[in-house]
Enzyme design. Structure first.
Site, mmCIF file in Angstrom:
data_model
loop_
_atom_site.group_PDB
_atom_site.id
_atom_site.type_symbol
_atom_site.label_atom_id
_atom_site.label_comp_id
_atom_site.label_asym_id
_atom_site.label_seq_id
_atom_site.Cartn_x
_atom_site.Cartn_y
_atom_site.Cartn_z
ATOM 1 C CB THR A 134 0.947 -3.492 -12.612
ATOM 2 O OG1 THR A 134 0.537 -2.992 -11.338
ATOM 3 C CG2 THR A 134 -0.262 -3.697 -13.496
ATOM 4 C CD GLU A 165 9.037 -8.493 -17.303
ATOM 5 O OE1 GLU A 165 7.967 -8.764 -16.735
ATOM 6 O OE2 GLU A 165 9.438 -7.335 -17.518
ATOM 7 C CB SER A 200 1.238 -2.339 3.381
ATOM 8 O OG SER A 200 2.162 -1.830 2.452
ATOM 9 N NE ARG A 201 8.717 -3.075 4.299
ATOM 10 C CZ ARG A 201 9.792 -2.986 3.553
ATOM 11 N NH1 ARG A 201 10.499 -4.065 3.301
ATOM 12 N NH2 ARG A 201 10.160 -1.829 3.040
ATOM 13 N NE ARG A 221 10.587 -4.671 -11.359
ATOM 14 C CZ ARG A 221 10.096 -3.521 -11.840
ATOM 15 N NH1 ARG A 221 8.868 -3.475 -12.311
ATOM 16 N NH2 ARG A 221 10.846 -2.433 -11.869
ATOM 17 C CG HIS A 238 7.434 -4.500 -17.682
ATOM 18 N ND1 HIS A 238 8.430 -5.135 -16.983
ATOM 19 C CD2 HIS A 238 7.154 -3.363 -16.986
ATOM 20 C CE1 HIS A 238 8.742 -4.414 -15.909
ATOM 21 N NE2 HIS A 238 7.976 -3.331 -15.893
ATOM 22 C CG PHE A 262 -2.178 0.734 1.116
ATOM 23 C CD1 PHE A 262 -3.036 0.543 0.044
ATOM 24 C CD2 PHE A 262 -2.554 1.643 2.102
ATOM 25 C CE1 PHE A 262 -4.238 1.233 -0.047
ATOM 26 C CE2 PHE A 262 -3.751 2.338 2.028
ATOM 27 C CZ PHE A 262 -4.590 2.135 0.946
ATOM 28 N N GLY A 263 1.711 1.358 -1.044
ATOM 29 C CA GLY A 263 2.555 2.548 -1.191
ATOM 30 C C GLY A 263 1.917 3.496 -2.189
ATOM 31 N NE ARG A 264 6.413 6.082 -4.726
ATOM 32 C CZ ARG A 264 7.541 5.913 -4.031
ATOM 33 N NH1 ARG A 264 7.943 6.815 -3.174
ATOM 34 N NH2 ARG A 264 8.290 4.846 -4.209
ATOM 35 C CB ILE A 265 1.643 2.083 -7.612
ATOM 36 C CG1 ILE A 265 2.779 2.896 -8.267
ATOM 37 C CG2 ILE A 265 0.741 1.469 -8.685
ATOM 38 C CD1 ILE A 265 3.793 2.067 -9.047
HETATM 39 P P1 NAP Z 1 6.274 2.216 -2.889
HETATM 40 O O1 NAP Z 1 5.610 3.541 -2.759
HETATM 41 O O2 NAP Z 1 7.585 1.997 -2.207
HETATM 42 O O3 NAP Z 1 5.224 1.089 -2.422
HETATM 43 C C1 NAP Z 1 5.560 -0.237 -2.167
HETATM 44 C C2 NAP Z 1 4.808 -0.664 -0.927
HETATM 45 O O4 NAP Z 1 5.017 -2.070 -0.704
HETATM 46 C C3 NAP Z 1 5.274 0.059 0.342
HETATM 47 O O5 NAP Z 1 4.144 0.426 1.097
HETATM 48 C C4 NAP Z 1 6.094 -1.008 1.039
HETATM 49 O O6 NAP Z 1 6.177 -0.858 2.435
HETATM 50 C C5 NAP Z 1 5.312 -2.253 0.679
HETATM 51 N N1 NAP Z 1 6.099 -3.469 0.880
HETATM 52 C C6 NAP Z 1 7.416 -3.681 0.642
HETATM 53 N N2 NAP Z 1 7.743 -4.957 0.958
HETATM 54 C C7 NAP Z 1 6.620 -5.544 1.416
HETATM 55 C C8 NAP Z 1 6.331 -6.823 1.910
HETATM 56 N N3 NAP Z 1 7.267 -7.761 1.986
HETATM 57 N N4 NAP Z 1 5.069 -7.088 2.309
HETATM 58 C C9 NAP Z 1 4.107 -6.147 2.241
HETATM 59 N N5 NAP Z 1 4.327 -4.892 1.787
HETATM 60 C C10 NAP Z 1 5.571 -4.604 1.370
HETATM 61 O O7 NAP Z 1 6.525 1.866 -4.432
HETATM 62 P P2 NAP Z 1 5.604 2.256 -5.687
HETATM 63 O O8 NAP Z 1 6.083 3.525 -6.277
HETATM 64 O O9 NAP Z 1 4.177 2.119 -5.297
HETATM 65 O O10 NAP Z 1 6.036 1.072 -6.695
HETATM 66 C C11 NAP Z 1 5.779 -0.277 -6.367
HETATM 67 C C12 NAP Z 1 6.426 -1.225 -7.351
HETATM 68 O O11 NAP Z 1 5.697 -1.216 -8.572
HETATM 69 C C13 NAP Z 1 7.853 -0.846 -7.802
HETATM 70 O O12 NAP Z 1 8.821 -1.293 -6.873
HETATM 71 C C14 NAP Z 1 7.989 -1.534 -9.150
HETATM 72 O O13 NAP Z 1 8.583 -2.799 -9.003
HETATM 73 C C15 NAP Z 1 6.547 -1.691 -9.615
HETATM 74 N N6 NAP Z 1 6.276 -0.889 -10.838
HETATM 75 C C16 NAP Z 1 5.972 -1.541 -11.987
HETATM 76 C C17 NAP Z 1 5.685 -0.812 -13.131
HETATM 77 C C18 NAP Z 1 5.324 -1.508 -14.422
HETATM 78 O O14 NAP Z 1 5.728 -1.037 -15.479
HETATM 79 N N7 NAP Z 1 4.549 -2.554 -14.399
HETATM 80 C C19 NAP Z 1 5.748 0.587 -13.115
HETATM 81 C C20 NAP Z 1 6.051 1.220 -11.923
HETATM 82 C C21 NAP Z 1 6.334 0.460 -10.767
HETATM 83 P P3 NAP Z 1 7.247 0.196 3.102
HETATM 84 O O15 NAP Z 1 6.544 1.518 3.041
HETATM 85 O O16 NAP Z 1 7.428 -0.335 4.479
HETATM 86 O O17 NAP Z 1 8.493 0.133 2.280
#
Ligand code: NAP
Length: 323
Positions: free
Chosen positions: A235, A266, A175-176, A237, A284, A153-156
């Site tokens: 979406t 992939e 989420s963590r 990894r 992707h 539950f981060g940005r996306i």
């Molecule tokens: P973000 O803001 O860091 O959000 C990730 C969330 O996941 C954070 O709340 C994080 O907790 C939580 N988390 C991390 N490890 C965890 C675990 N083991 N169990 C439960 N929750 C966990 O990142 P974002 O900007 O939303 O991006 C997320 C991911 O989307 C990226 O890392 C990337 O791999 C992927 N992405 C894919 C595409 C695509 O083209 N398909 C595009 C953009 C991004 P914490 O706050 O404690 O760290």
């Protein structure tokens, strides 16, 4: 003499022009990933690497003794050996925020596509199978009043939840850590443990970063907890999901379907995925919009410039390098 930088794929002219005002810029001319030995060779004299869709590991770094910054054009940085960069005092940066809305849009596009069988219906029409209107065929699932489960539950994840609210969905998340109270209130989002998330979600969407901790976070056991009417959207990894286990539950209809933008190996897909009509497969493209790809390139450039000008970049992944 201007410092040298290497850009691992063509990026928009606007970003190159900004960099070329300050550095001697070399751009890999093909929109394809250089393998580590070739990338290392290309970075032999570089002080900065703007990396787009390439692996940066020891093999690369050992050939690049002048490197001070690796500026990733992407928010996920599982393509970079961050620990190896830190050991060498190399700053690693990423591009959070600018791709949030585009990626959330795509997750929602997949969600709607699998729920209402959009791709399957398109094929049905193109293949000339639509002979008459029928009341009883091609029924899908409604979003309204359904439970949208968000893993990470981060940005996306939160941006997807916002979209879900617009569609009248009930939001649960795992989420963590707990989201700030104001966010929980805005989205009426409820924190649950992983098992409850999988058992209760009608649509489960993944937004965790890839790490050893999230490797196969969704495997046979977790998929077995899902409702037979539920859909999985990935979406994040590919390696977050055990793809073999996913294929099995999709084939046996233990879950209703899946929408996938990312895959374990992939661009190679599990061959069985291609045969299933209850999955939508994308190459992707989460952040692939004109606005976002330009913003990513510009932000990666700003991070690189800051590091080489001796300032602290806005998006440092390994703050330890600053002691
Ligand atoms: P973000 O803001 O860091 O959000 C990730 C969330 O996941 C954070 O709340 C994080 O907790 C939580 N988390 C991390 N490890 C965890 C675990 N083991 N169990 C439960 N929750 C966990 O990142 P974002 O900007 O939303 O991006 C997320 C991911 O989307 C990226 O890392 C990337 O791999 C992927 N992405 C894919 C595409 C695509 O083209 N398909 C595009 C953009 C991004 P914490 O706050 O404690 O760290």
């Amino acid at each position: 003499m201007k410092p040298k930088i290497f850009v691992s794929r063509p990026i928009p002219d606007q970003a190159i022009e900004r960099l070329a005002a300050l550095f001697e810029v070399q751009v890999h001319p093909a929109d394809a990933a250089l393998k580590p030995p070739q990338l290392g060779q290309a970075c032999r004299e570089a002080a900065g690497l703007l990396c787009v869709g390439v692996r940066v590991n020891e093999e690369v770094l050992s050939q690049a003794p002048h490197l001070k910054v690796v500026a990733n054009c992407g928010v996920g940085y599982d393509n970079i050996d961050v620990a190896a960069c830190t050991r060498r005092g190399i700053v690693v940066t990423n591009t959070p925020g600018v791709l949030t809305e585009a990626t959330a849009d795509l997750a929602f596009a997949l969600l709607l596509a699998v729920a209402r069988r959009v791709v399957e219906c398109d094929r049905y029409v193109r293949e000339g199978r639509w002979q008459r209107w029928e009341f009883g065929s091609l029924w899908g699932s409604e979003l309204h009043r359904k439970t949208l489960g968000i893993c990470g539950f981060g940005r996306i994840g939160q941006a997807v939840a916002r979209r879900g609210r617009g569609f009248g969905m009930h939001i649960i998340y795992h989420s963590r850590r707990r989201a700030p109270e104001a966010i929980e209130r805005e989205l009426d989002g409820h924190l649950v443990d992983k098992e409850a998330l999988l058992r209760e979600s009608d649509f489960l969407t993944l937004h965790v970063p890839y790490s050893p901790e999230t490797h196969h976070m969704i495997g046979a056991r977790e998929l077995g907890w899902m409702k037979p009417t539920a859909f999985l959207i990935n979406t994040a990894r590919g390696k977050v999901v055990d793809e073999e286990a996913l294929v099995q539950v999709l084939k046996s209809r233990q879950i209703a379907g899946a929408g996938l933008d990312v895959f374990e190996h992939e661009p190679h897909l599990h061959p069985e995925l291609l045969k299933l009509d209850n999955v939508v497969l994308l190459p992707h493209v989460g952040s692939a919009t004109r606005e976002t790809r330009l913003a990513m390139a510009m932000l990666a450039g700003e991070n690189l410039i800051a590091a080489l000008e001796g300032r602290r970049p806005p998006n440092v992944v390994n703050p330890e390098v600053y002691g």
